[in-house]
Design an enzyme around this catalytic site. Structure first.
Site, PDB file in Angstrom:
ATOM      1  N   LYS A  26      10.036  43.124  35.312  1.00 35.80           N
ATOM      2  CA  LYS A  26       8.971  42.130  35.477  1.00 35.80           C
ATOM      3  C   LYS A  26       8.058  42.587  36.617  1.00 35.80           C
ATOM      4  O   LYS A  26       8.530  42.906  37.710  1.00 35.80           O
ATOM      5  CB  LYS A  26       9.625  40.783  35.804  1.00 35.80           C
ATOM      6  CG  LYS A  26       8.804  39.576  35.465  1.00 35.80           C
ATOM      7  CD  LYS A  26       9.673  38.349  35.675  1.00 35.80           C
ATOM      8  CE  LYS A  26       8.962  37.085  35.360  1.00 35.80           C
ATOM      9  NZ  LYS A  26       9.725  35.919  35.821  1.00 35.80           N
TER      10      LYS A  26
HETATM   11  C1  E4P Z   1       8.440  32.987  34.475  1.00 34.30           C
HETATM   12  O1  E4P Z   1       9.003  34.002  34.139  1.00 34.30           O
HETATM   13  C2  E4P Z   1       8.665  32.313  35.779  1.00 34.30           C
HETATM   14  O2  E4P Z   1       9.952  32.645  36.244  1.00 34.30           O
HETATM   15  C3  E4P Z   1       8.627  30.818  35.684  1.00 34.30           C
HETATM   16  O3  E4P Z   1       8.407  30.342  34.386  1.00 34.30           O
HETATM   17  C4  E4P Z   1       7.845  30.166  36.783  1.00 34.30           C
HETATM   18  O4  E4P Z   1       7.880  28.779  36.603  1.00 34.30           O
HETATM   19  P1  E4P Z   1       7.552  27.735  37.760  1.00 34.30           P
HETATM   20  O5  E4P Z   1       6.080  27.565  37.821  1.00 34.30           O
HETATM   21  O6  E4P Z   1       8.247  26.473  37.319  1.00 34.30           O
HETATM   22  O7  E4P Z   1       8.140  28.300  39.031  1.00 34.30           O
END
Ligand code: E4P
Length: 218
Positions: A83
């Protein structure tokens, strides 16, 4: 639509894997920090539970350092997806990693032009953050619609749209209606997808009525 779960909590992952509904897992540095354990050990354990894509995020911000971290993370298991943040260094790293056959999830996507760049860099997934856009008064779902429309115009782009920052079941429904390939859900939201009071009520009535027959099946 594939369902990933957005957590680094092993107990939750084991519990939800048993439902057969989990196609992958996404983590991020914030989710990892909640676990107070070695990050690589967490990723290794998740990869042994879930055969699908498991996103592990680099924390370096410069291309060479990103490559170094990605190289360590991708060696943990075959199903690790690297990522990367949607920055120029992230895009450069994405291009290199995907050309080497490593799957990549481009994260922190807040515009359709960013998504287009991610796709041109060969990203396996691009993660538009719906909830965080809603939080600042923009329509997160409009971003999913825009990205889907742009990608449909260019069938050669193979990047999957991974709806992220999901806050409630309606987000999942709307993203599915728009054809998003994947949604990554906090464990609570995945459980909420099944909940309906009329299902519970209806089942209770069926069971009570069946009892009155005095019969057993089998
Ligand atoms: C995506 O891969 C992120 O980990 C995640 O969806 C972030 O979400 P949040 O805005 O609830 O922290």
């Amino acid at each position: 639509m594939k369902f990933f779960i957005d957590t680094a909590d092993i107990k939750e992952i084991v519990d939800l894997a048993a439902t057969g509904m989990v196609d992958g897992v996404t983590t991020n540095p914030t989710l990892a920090a909640k676990e107070s354990r070695d990050f690589k050990a967490i990723i290794k354990e998740i990869c042994s539970i879930i055969p699908g894509s498991v996103s592990a995020e680099v924390v370096a911000t410069e291309h060479k350092k990103m490559m170094k971290e990605a190289d360590i993370l991708r060696k943990i298991a075959k199903n690790v997806t690297i990522k990367l943040p949607l920055t120029w260094d992230g895009l450069k790293t994405c291009k290199q990693l995907t050309s080497e056959g490593t799957t990549v999830n481009m994260t922190l996507c807040f515009s359709a032009t960013q998504a287009l760049l991610a796709a041109k860099a060969g990203a396996t997934y691009v993660s538009p953050f719906i909830g965080r856009l809603d939080d600042v008064g923009q329509d997160g779902m409009e971003l999913i619609a825009d990205i889907m429309q742009v990608f449909e115009n260019y069938p050669e782009l193979e990047t999957q749209v991974l709806a992220a920052s999901i806050r409630h079941p309606v987000h999942v429904l709307q993203a599915a209606k728009l054809g998003a390939h994947v949604a990554t859900l906090p464990p609570k939201i995945l459980r909420q997808l099944l909940n309906h009071p009329l299902t519970d009520k209806g089942l209770a009535t069926f069971l009570e009525d069946w009892k009155k027959t005095g019969q057993v099946i089998g």
